[in-house]
Write a protein that holds these residues in place. Structure first.
Motif: not given
Length: 112
Positions: A48-57
Protein backbone atom coordinates in the motif's frame (compact mmCIF):
# COMPACT_ATOMS: atom_id res chain seq x y z
CA UNK A 1 22.97 -1.37 -24.66
CA UNK A 2 25.46 -2.60 -22.07
CA UNK A 3 24.23 0.05 -19.59
CA UNK A 4 20.75 -1.49 -19.41
CA UNK A 5 21.67 -4.31 -16.94
CA UNK A 6 23.52 -1.74 -14.79
CA UNK A 7 20.50 0.58 -14.81
CA UNK A 8 18.17 -2.31 -13.98
CA UNK A 9 20.34 -3.40 -11.04
CA UNK A 10 20.55 0.21 -9.84
CA UNK A 11 16.75 0.54 -10.17
CA UNK A 12 16.17 -2.62 -8.14
CA UNK A 13 18.62 -1.57 -5.40
CA UNK A 14 17.02 1.86 -5.05
CA UNK A 15 13.53 0.32 -5.13
CA UNK A 16 14.44 -2.13 -2.36
CA UNK A 17 16.07 0.59 -0.26
CA UNK A 18 13.18 3.05 -0.67
CA UNK A 19 10.55 0.39 0.02
CA UNK A 20 12.39 -0.75 3.14
CA UNK A 21 12.78 2.79 4.49
CA UNK A 22 9.12 3.66 3.89
CA UNK A 23 7.87 0.38 5.38
CA UNK A 24 10.03 0.74 8.49
CA UNK A 25 8.85 4.33 8.88
CA UNK A 26 5.18 3.31 8.75
CA UNK A 27 5.75 0.42 11.18
CA UNK A 28 7.56 2.76 13.55
CA UNK A 29 4.92 5.48 13.27
CA UNK A 30 1.73 3.42 13.35
CA UNK A 31 2.87 0.18 14.98
CA UNK A 32 1.88 1.37 18.42
CA UNK A 33 -1.78 1.45 17.33
CA UNK A 34 -1.82 -2.33 16.86
CA UNK A 35 -1.82 -5.04 19.49
CA UNK A 36 0.79 -6.92 17.50
CA UNK A 37 2.36 -6.47 14.09
CA UNK A 38 1.70 -9.42 11.83
CA UNK A 39 3.32 -10.48 8.58
CA UNK A 40 0.05 -9.69 6.79
CA UNK A 41 0.09 -6.12 8.07
CA UNK A 42 3.71 -5.71 7.00
CA UNK A 43 2.98 -7.09 3.51
CA UNK A 44 -0.05 -4.81 3.18
CA UNK A 45 2.10 -1.83 4.22
CA UNK A 46 4.70 -2.76 1.62
CA UNK A 47 2.02 -3.03 -1.04
CA UNK A 48 0.00 0.00 0.00
CA UNK A 49 2.78 2.47 0.81
CA UNK A 50 6.25 1.05 0.20
CA UNK A 51 5.93 0.21 -3.47
CA UNK A 52 3.75 3.23 -4.23
CA UNK A 53 6.52 5.51 -2.95
CA UNK A 54 9.44 3.28 -3.95
CA UNK A 55 8.73 2.88 -7.67
CA UNK A 56 8.56 6.62 -8.56
CA UNK A 57 11.57 7.24 -6.30
CA UNK A 58 13.59 4.56 -8.09
CA UNK A 59 12.63 5.81 -11.54
CA UNK A 60 13.45 9.44 -10.72
CA UNK A 61 16.71 8.47 -9.01
CA UNK A 62 17.94 6.45 -12.00
CA UNK A 63 17.11 9.35 -14.32
CA UNK A 64 18.82 11.87 -12.02
CA UNK A 65 21.83 9.59 -11.61
CA UNK A 66 22.47 9.72 -15.34
CA UNK A 67 23.21 13.43 -14.88
CA UNK A 68 25.09 13.02 -11.60
CA UNK A 69 27.53 10.44 -13.02
CA UNK A 70 29.52 13.25 -14.61
CA UNK A 71 30.99 14.16 -11.21
CA UNK A 72 34.50 12.77 -11.08
CA UNK A 73 35.34 13.01 -7.36
CA UNK A 74 34.15 9.78 -5.74
CA UNK A 75 33.09 11.12 -2.33
CA UNK A 76 31.24 14.06 -3.90
CA UNK A 77 29.49 11.61 -6.23
CA UNK A 78 28.28 9.43 -3.33
CA UNK A 79 27.30 12.45 -1.26
CA UNK A 80 25.33 13.87 -4.18
CA UNK A 81 23.64 10.51 -4.81
CA UNK A 82 22.61 10.32 -1.14
CA UNK A 83 21.21 13.83 -1.15
CA UNK A 84 19.36 13.21 -4.42
CA UNK A 85 17.95 9.90 -3.13
CA UNK A 86 16.60 11.32 0.13
CA UNK A 87 15.37 14.47 -1.63
CA UNK A 88 13.40 12.47 -4.20
CA UNK A 89 12.12 10.11 -1.50
CA UNK A 90 10.90 13.07 0.56
CA UNK A 91 9.20 14.75 -2.38
CA UNK A 92 7.43 11.56 -3.50
CA UNK A 93 6.37 10.86 0.11
CA UNK A 94 4.97 14.38 0.47
CA UNK A 95 3.03 14.05 -2.77
CA UNK A 96 1.55 10.73 -1.65
CA UNK A 97 0.73 12.12 1.79
CA UNK A 98 -1.03 15.10 0.25
CA UNK A 99 -3.00 12.76 -2.00
CA UNK A 100 -4.00 10.49 0.89
CA UNK A 101 -4.98 13.30 3.22
CA UNK A 102 -6.88 15.29 0.62
CA UNK A 103 -8.91 12.25 -0.45
CA UNK A 104 -9.27 10.78 3.06
CA UNK A 105 -7.95 7.42 1.88
CA UNK A 106 -5.63 6.72 4.78
CA UNK A 107 -6.40 3.10 5.64
CA UNK A 108 -4.23 2.00 8.57
CA UNK A 109 -3.36 -1.71 8.15
CA UNK A 110 -2.37 -2.00 11.82
CA UNK A 111 -5.87 -1.42 13.22
CA UNK A 112 -7.61 -4.45 11.66
Amino acid sequence: MKNIPHLLIQFLIVLLLATTIVTLYFIYSFGSLADKITIGAILQTIKQFGLVIGIPTAILFVLADLLVKKIETVWVLYLTRGIVFFGILSIVSLILSFYLISNALLDNPFTK
